[in-house]
Design an enzyme around this catalytic site. Structure first.
Site, PDB file in Angstrom:
ATOM      1  N   TYR A 115      42.194   7.961  53.890  1.00 37.35           N
ATOM      2  CA  TYR A 115      42.421   8.962  52.835  1.00 37.35           C
ATOM      3  C   TYR A 115      42.904   8.293  51.546  1.00 37.35           C
ATOM      4  CZ  TYR A 115      42.260  12.478  56.620  1.00 37.35           C
ATOM      5  OH  TYR A 115      41.895  13.265  57.678  1.00 37.35           O
ATOM      6  N   ASP A 215      46.161  12.505  61.780  1.00 35.85           N
ATOM      7  CA  ASP A 215      45.729  13.867  61.449  1.00 35.85           C
ATOM      8  C   ASP A 215      45.010  14.480  62.658  1.00 35.85           C
ATOM      9  OD1 ASP A 215      45.274  16.063  59.904  1.00 35.85           O
ATOM     10  OD2 ASP A 215      43.745  15.161  58.628  1.00 35.85           O
ATOM     11  N   ASP A 219      46.315  17.478  65.615  1.00 39.15           N
ATOM     12  CA  ASP A 219      45.568  18.710  65.904  1.00 39.15           C
ATOM     13  C   ASP A 219      45.220  18.785  67.394  1.00 39.15           C
ATOM     14  OD1 ASP A 219      45.544  19.189  63.134  1.00 39.15           O
ATOM     15  OD2 ASP A 219      43.530  20.040  63.206  1.00 39.15           O
TER      16      ASP A 219
END
Ligand code: NAD
Length: 325
Positions: A115, A215, A219
């Site tokens: 990112y 990330d 989840d």
């Protein structure tokens, strides 16, 4: 005076954040709360999703309570979430996943990795640069080691060093720091780790990993506790701190009064703990447990209560009339 910036953002942020804000107001009416409107909705209205002034406003807060922001998959749209994380240098994203028999904190590097934002799309090729720096890795692993030190003292390093050179670099620096700190550690390939966390969650304490892996892993791990509606997170830097649910703006359920506000409430609890009010944090967690054990639940975890009804019950349990705006 303690100042809390409130960013509802987009989608279900407008539903879950007011519940969490009211819980904070109930416990700390002496704080000053001020809204900061950023996100896709703001872009649709004004053509600007987040101005320099908004970043400056966030920097004046002692803590930020943040909902979620829609990032449309458009070539030229810059992610507001990434911009805020970078501008406030919120390098450590702590994502606790806690159940009856397990208690894990995923510590995700939050400012670089895949990112990095260094990318381009050409007619025949698209590239995104995965940046892993020594400074970035040292500070995230040190944050994870500090976190492990306050818990059961065990660190797991998640990586894909069998394929990615940048993860050989990440893994080796993490191991170096873990040895220096004398913390118990192991390391695992991220794909095997994702399965093992689901099969043996009790084997883990603190997991440190790079941006995208953290990330995804958080989840996936939310499955252990009933889904994305329940998992909070803290984004911490050396100067600023922002607290937000792990979930996104959930456009599929936005505006329907069915979103689960627990992740937002737990994010508010993490915010209080970070400001030193451990008791307030425990009160929010206990109020959630009281309501869940009374059988009131939202649809995602098998109940029928709406966001407002569930939120109202939690606020009531916190000691107030259950009027959720
Ligand atoms: P999402 O987390 O918004 O939703 C995934 C699924 O989980 C959906 O089916 C949704 O209905 C459900 N869900 C999420 N939160 C819930 C809740 N509180 N209660 C009940 N169900 C819930 O992820 P997505 O659909 O991949 O992304 C939607 C948008 O959110 C995208 O624009 C994405 O970029 C953005 N997003 C933002 C953030 C952030 O602001 N930090 C994080 C993740 C995704």
């Amino acid at each position: 005076m303690t100042r809390i910036a409130i960013v509802e953002g987009d989608g279900i942020g407008h539903e879950v954040i007011p519940v969490a804000q009211q819980a904070l107001e109930l416990l700390h009416h002496e704080f000053e709360y001020f809204p900061v409107d950023v996100g896709y909705g703001r872009w649709e209205q004004t053509g600007c999703p987040c101005a320099d002034g908004d970043i400056s406003a966030l920097k004046t807060a002692d803590a930020v309570l943040f909902g979620a922001i829609t990032t449309p998959p458009m070539k030229d749209y810059q992610s507001v979430v990434l911009r805020i994380r970078k501008a406030l240098d919120l390098y450590a994203n702590l994502r606790p996943v806690k159940g009856d028999s397990f208690d894990i904190v995923i510590v995700r590097e939050n400012t670089e990795g895949l990112y990095s934002g260094i990318e381009e799309i050409g007619p025949d090729r698209a590239t995104t640069l995965r940046v892993v720096t020594r400074t970035g890795t040292e500070r995230i692993v040190r944050a994870a080691i500090r976190c492990a030190g306050q818990r059961r003292g065990k660190l797991t390093i998640g990586h894909k060093a069998n394929v990615l050179k940048s993860d050989v670099f990440f893994r080796d620096i993490c191991i170096e720091e873990a040895k220096k700190a004398g913390v118990t550690y192991n390391d695992k390939f991220i794909d095997a780790l994702a399965l093992d966390v689901l099969q043996h969650p009790q084997a883990y304490d603190v997991i440190v990993t790079t941006n995208i892996f953290g990330d995804i892993l958080s989840d996936v791990s939310s499955y252990l506790v009933g889904g994305l509606g329940l998992v909070p997170s803290a984004n911490i830097g050396d100067r600023y701190a922002l607290f937000e649910p792990v979930h996104g703006s959930a456009p599929d359920i936005a505006g329907k009064n069915i979103a689960n506000p627990i992740a937002a409430l737990r994010s508010a609890a993490m915010l209080l703990a970070n400001l030193g009010d451990q008791e307030g944090a425990v009160r929010i967690e206990s109020a959630i447990s009281t309501v869940l054990s009374s059988g009131i639940m939202t649809r995602d975890i098998g109940g029928s209560a709406g966001t407002r009804e569930f939120g109202g019950a939690v606020l009531h349990a916190l000691g107030r009339d259950p009027a959720v705006r």
